[in-house]
Design a protein around this motif. Structure first.
Motif, PDB file in Angstrom:
ATOM      1  N   TRP A  32       1.456  13.032 -19.466  1.00 23.45           N
ATOM      2  CA  TRP A  32       0.483  13.807 -18.420  1.00 23.45           C
ATOM      3  C   TRP A  32      -0.988  14.108 -18.764  1.00 23.45           C
ATOM      4  N   MET A  33      -1.346  13.623 -19.876  1.00 27.43           N
ATOM      5  CA  MET A  33      -2.661  13.453 -19.975  1.00 27.43           C
ATOM      6  C   MET A  33      -3.683  12.407 -19.190  1.00 27.43           C
ATOM      7  N   TYR A  34      -2.764  11.428 -19.029  1.00 28.86           N
ATOM      8  CA  TYR A  34      -3.602  10.190 -18.294  1.00 28.86           C
ATOM      9  C   TYR A  34      -3.854  10.381 -16.847  1.00 28.86           C
ATOM     10  N   PRO A  35      -2.821  10.884 -15.973  1.00 20.02           N
ATOM     11  CA  PRO A  35      -3.323  10.880 -14.474  1.00 20.02           C
ATOM     12  C   PRO A  35      -4.540  11.434 -14.329  1.00 20.02           C
ATOM     13  N   PRO A  36      -4.852  12.515 -14.955  1.00 20.50           N
ATOM     14  CA  PRO A  36      -6.332  13.104 -14.445  1.00 20.50           C
ATOM     15  C   PRO A  36      -7.495  12.121 -14.950  1.00 20.50           C
ATOM     16  N   ARG A  37      -7.312  11.395 -15.994  1.00 22.70           N
ATOM     17  CA  ARG A  37      -8.314  10.598 -16.248  1.00 22.70           C
ATOM     18  C   ARG A  37      -8.410   9.310 -15.309  1.00 22.70           C
ATOM     19  N   LEU A  78      -1.688  15.016 -10.502  1.00 23.74           N
ATOM     20  CA  LEU A  78      -0.464  15.393 -11.404  1.00 23.74           C
ATOM     21  C   LEU A  78       0.014  16.653 -10.825  1.00 23.74           C
ATOM     22  N   LEU A  79       1.440  16.736 -10.883  1.00 25.04           N
ATOM     23  CA  LEU A  79       2.215  17.862 -10.861  1.00 25.04           C
ATOM     24  C   LEU A  79       2.953  18.055 -12.132  1.00 25.04           C
ATOM     25  N   ALA A  80       2.472  18.970 -12.909  1.00 24.58           N
ATOM     26  CA  ALA A  80       3.313  19.184 -14.379  1.00 24.58           C
ATOM     27  C   ALA A  80       3.791  20.665 -14.335  1.00 24.58           C
ATOM     28  N   SER A  81       5.078  20.610 -13.981  1.00 22.47           N
ATOM     29  CA  SER A  81       6.005  21.775 -13.478  1.00 22.47           C
ATOM     30  C   SER A  81       7.386  21.905 -13.918  1.00 22.47           C
ATOM     31  N   SER A  82       7.730  22.740 -14.190  1.00 21.78           N
ATOM     32  CA  SER A  82       9.154  22.948 -14.239  1.00 21.78           C
ATOM     33  C   SER A  82      10.122  23.298 -13.142  1.00 21.78           C
ATOM     34  N   ASP A  83       9.464  23.546 -11.847  1.00 26.14           N
ATOM     35  CA  ASP A  83       9.700  23.938 -10.574  1.00 26.14           C
ATOM     36  C   ASP A  83      10.169  22.635  -9.708  1.00 26.14           C
ATOM     37  N   VAL A 140       2.267  12.237  -9.949  1.00 23.61           N
ATOM     38  CA  VAL A 140       2.810  11.802 -11.183  1.00 23.61           C
ATOM     39  C   VAL A 140       3.528  13.207 -11.418  1.00 23.61           C
ATOM     40  N   PHE A 141       4.864  13.380 -11.560  1.00 23.59           N
ATOM     41  CA  PHE A 141       5.735  14.642 -11.815  1.00 23.59           C
ATOM     42  C   PHE A 141       6.028  14.580 -13.167  1.00 23.59           C
ATOM     43  N   SER A 142       5.383  15.936 -13.667  1.00 24.54           N
ATOM     44  CA  SER A 142       6.071  15.704 -15.374  1.00 24.54           C
ATOM     45  C   SER A 142       6.676  16.759 -15.747  1.00 24.54           C
ATOM     46  N   LEU A 143       7.790  17.172 -16.280  1.00 21.59           N
ATOM     47  CA  LEU A 143       8.449  18.106 -16.650  1.00 21.59           C
ATOM     48  C   LEU A 143       7.964  18.711 -18.012  1.00 21.59           C
ATOM     49  N   PRO A 144       7.827  19.842 -18.360  1.00 23.68           N
ATOM     50  CA  PRO A 144       7.263  20.309 -19.523  1.00 23.68           C
ATOM     51  C   PRO A 144       8.098  19.636 -20.604  1.00 23.68           C
ATOM     52  N   GLY A 147       0.760  -1.129  -0.184  1.00 21.36           N
ATOM     53  CA  GLY A 147      -0.045   0.176  -0.234  1.00 21.36           C
ATOM     54  C   GLY A 147       0.633   1.293   0.058  1.00 21.36           C
ATOM     55  N   CYS A 148       1.991   1.323  -0.327  1.00 24.86           N
ATOM     56  CA  CYS A 148       2.854   2.358  -0.129  1.00 24.86           C
ATOM     57  C   CYS A 148       2.534   3.540  -1.451  1.00 24.86           C
ATOM     58  N   PRO A 149       2.662   4.738  -0.836  1.00 27.11           N
ATOM     59  CA  PRO A 149       2.702   5.901  -1.797  1.00 27.11           C
ATOM     60  C   PRO A 149       3.620   5.754  -2.620  1.00 27.11           C
ATOM     61  N   VAL A 150       3.161   6.501  -3.915  1.00 29.41           N
ATOM     62  CA  VAL A 150       4.328   6.348  -5.172  1.00 29.41           C
ATOM     63  C   VAL A 150       4.227   7.739  -5.574  1.00 29.41           C
ATOM     64  N   LEU A 151       5.609   8.191  -5.937  1.00 30.02           N
ATOM     65  CA  LEU A 151       5.935   9.328  -6.842  1.00 30.02           C
ATOM     66  C   LEU A 151       6.600   8.774  -8.087  1.00 30.02           C
ATOM     67  N   ILE A 152       5.978   9.189  -9.091  1.00 29.76           N
ATOM     68  CA  ILE A 152       6.452   8.777 -10.443  1.00 29.76           C
ATOM     69  C   ILE A 152       7.146   9.865 -11.246  1.00 29.76           C
ATOM     70  N   LEU A 153       8.193   9.889 -11.638  1.00 32.84           N
ATOM     71  CA  LEU A 153       8.760  11.111 -12.672  1.00 32.84           C
ATOM     72  C   LEU A 153       8.895  10.642 -13.940  1.00 32.84           C
ATOM     73  N   ASN A 154       7.785  10.857 -15.016  1.00 35.53           N
ATOM     74  CA  ASN A 154       7.861  10.544 -16.148  1.00 35.53           C
ATOM     75  C   ASN A 154       9.261  10.903 -17.104  1.00 35.53           C
TER      76      ASN A 154
END
Length: 476
Positions: free
Chosen positions: A145-150, A160-165, A135-139, A106-113
């Motif tokens: 990035w289109m799929y996590p919201p779905r 989803l965190l879609a950011s250059s920061d 899901v972290f997605s750089l520009p 059940g661990c939480p997950v951070l994915i960097l695409n």
């Protein structure tokens, strides 16, 4: 406090406390019967999806960006202190499964695409396992990035965190750690619990959030009060009096009583290895000393403490403490549509609203406003211009949310509870009629209380709601 009486009437109703105790404690385990559990760091699985690509072309994260992300993650792990990151790389479901097994059930997950299609190729075990996921997605790192919201709309605990920061990685880790930290949380309650029925049920709190609620007998605490070291009481009283801008109503006896309770509550929390506290009969504590100074002390140390047994407000404070290391100002609300404003007022409030390492705000020592000025409570004066988030988790499934800015703080309150802020909101009249969002029901206290936190955290709260499957209702 009974459902149809004010606080003064509560103090005048003989025997009401014992009746409430009998009716609300049937399912509680008492603190001494429930030994504390061993605390562990929040384990989070961090997965780099796919392989880095060239730096000068394509839709991908390059090798230098991958190294930057790794360095950021290591710094975050060290800075936060209570997280353990299991970091790896996956190009398909088998590698994803292996990383999840290394981290734990059940661990939480951070994915960097890292490139086009990489997320799609490795995500299946995460979705099937129901893992809370950011899901972290750089520009330009791909089109995934289109799929996590779905997936989130399909019911998966994902955002989803879609950011250059790169600092967004810390936000991701902070939000993800809430879930495993809640599963280790131990809450002490002086019954009765109050609030929405699910929040008042230890079984439902345990099932939904993983937190344990254990009850404390007043007789045990009264015995602890008699054993508090007099030197500690004197030091606590001197600290409060020395740093106060002024002492208005409290006598030396009032201050010493409140200081004794403050020390005893701290000792109780340490003895029980507890993470949060709610006192359901605080208005009846005048003879032993009000717990208000103690609540402030605990909140300033990162231990949420709720007045009037309000479990909804307490759980809200716990979640925000885990996410942002911030205490909350729990209080009553009242409206001033002439100023497009909402007040929050209560007779206890944190001094360190920016966190345990932040500054203390000025305060007066006052008598409690609703018992003829008796006792000793803090009147904290917060800065005008500060942005705030006002919220409450209700029914264990819905967050009531709004943001505001402090526009007035009295030099000395003359009515209502002692600590007060007047905040400008988007539309006070609309907010007034939408108070509770059409879903909150209950007694006056349940309807009334909200918790205020410094800063605008609305976006983060919405991300957290995706991860924990909460609904979010904006009140104003």
């Amino acid at each position: 406090m009974c459902e149809h009486c004010n606080r003064r009437e509560f103090l005048e109703v003989s025997g009401l406390g014992s009746l409430l105790l009998t009716s609300f404690t049937g399912s509680y385990v008492w603190a001494q019967e429930s030994p504390p559990r061993k605390r562990e760091k929040a384990k989070i699985c961090v997965i780099f999806a796919g392989n880095p690509g060239p730096a000068d072309r394509g839709w991908n994260m390059d090798a230098q960006q991958m190294e930057t992300a790794r360095s950021c993650l290591e710094e975050i792990q060290q800075r936060l202190g209570n997280v353990e990151l299991v970091i790896g790389q996956s190009r398909g479901p088998e590698e994803t499964t292996a990383l999840l097994e290394r981290t734990g059930p059940g661990c939480p997950v951070l994915i960097l695409n890292m490139h086009i299609g990489a997320l799609l190729r490795m995500i299946e075990p995460v979705l099937k396992g129901g893992h809370p996921t950011v899901v972290f997605s750089l520009p330009a790192s791909g089109h995934d990035w289109m799929y996590p919201p779905r997936w989130q709309r399909e019911g998966h605990p994902m955002t989803l965190l879609a950011s250059s920061d790169w600092s967004e990685l810390e936000r991701a880790i902070r939000l993800l750690r809430v879930i495993p930290l809640l599963q280790q949380t131990r809450i002490l309650l002086f019954p009765p619990a109050r609030g929405t029925p699910p929040a008042c049920s230890p079984e439902q709190v345990k099932a939904r959030l993983g937190a344990e609620v254990v009850a404390v007998q007043h007789e045990r605490f009264d015995e602890m009060l008699t054993k508090v070291d007099e030197g500690l009481v004197q030091a606590e009283a001197e600290r409060w009096t020395k740093n106060a801008k002024a002492i208005i109503e409290p006598t030396q006896e009032d201050i010493l009583k409140a200081a004794r309770v403050s020390i005893a509550l701290q000792q109780l929390m340490e003895e029980e290895q507890a993470d949060a506290l709610a006192v359901g009969t605080c208005m009846g504590w005048l003879s032993r000393g009000f717990p208000c100074l103690g609540f402030t002390r605990l909140r300033d140390k990162g231990l949420p403490a709720a007045c009037e047994g309000d479990m909804d407000s307490l759980l809200t404070m716990v979640i925000m403490q885990y996410a942002f290391d911030l205490p909350g100002f729990q209080g009553n609300a009242t409206f001033d549509t002439a100023k497009n404003a909402v007040w929050t007022a209560h007779c206890t409030a944190p001094l360190k609203m920016n966190g345990a390492n932040g500054p203390e705000y000025p305060y007066l020592l006052r008598g409690h406003s609703e018992v003829g000025g008796s006792g000793c409570v803090p009147e904290v004066q917060y800065p005008v211009g500060q942005s705030v988030t006002r919220m409450k988790l209700i029914n264990l499934d819905t967050i009531l949310l709004s943001t505001a800015e402090i526009i007035e703080v009295p030099e000395k309150s003359v009515r209502a509870c002692r600590s007060q802020i007047v905040t400008r909101v988007k539309d006070a009249a609309k907010m007034m009629f939408n108070w509770g969002g059409g879903v909150l029901e209950g007694d006056m206290m349940t309807l009334l209380h909200r918790v205020v936190f410094f800063g605008d955290h609305a976006q983060s709260v919405r991300h957290l709601a995706h991860l924990m499957k909460f609904n979010v209702i904006e009140e104003g």
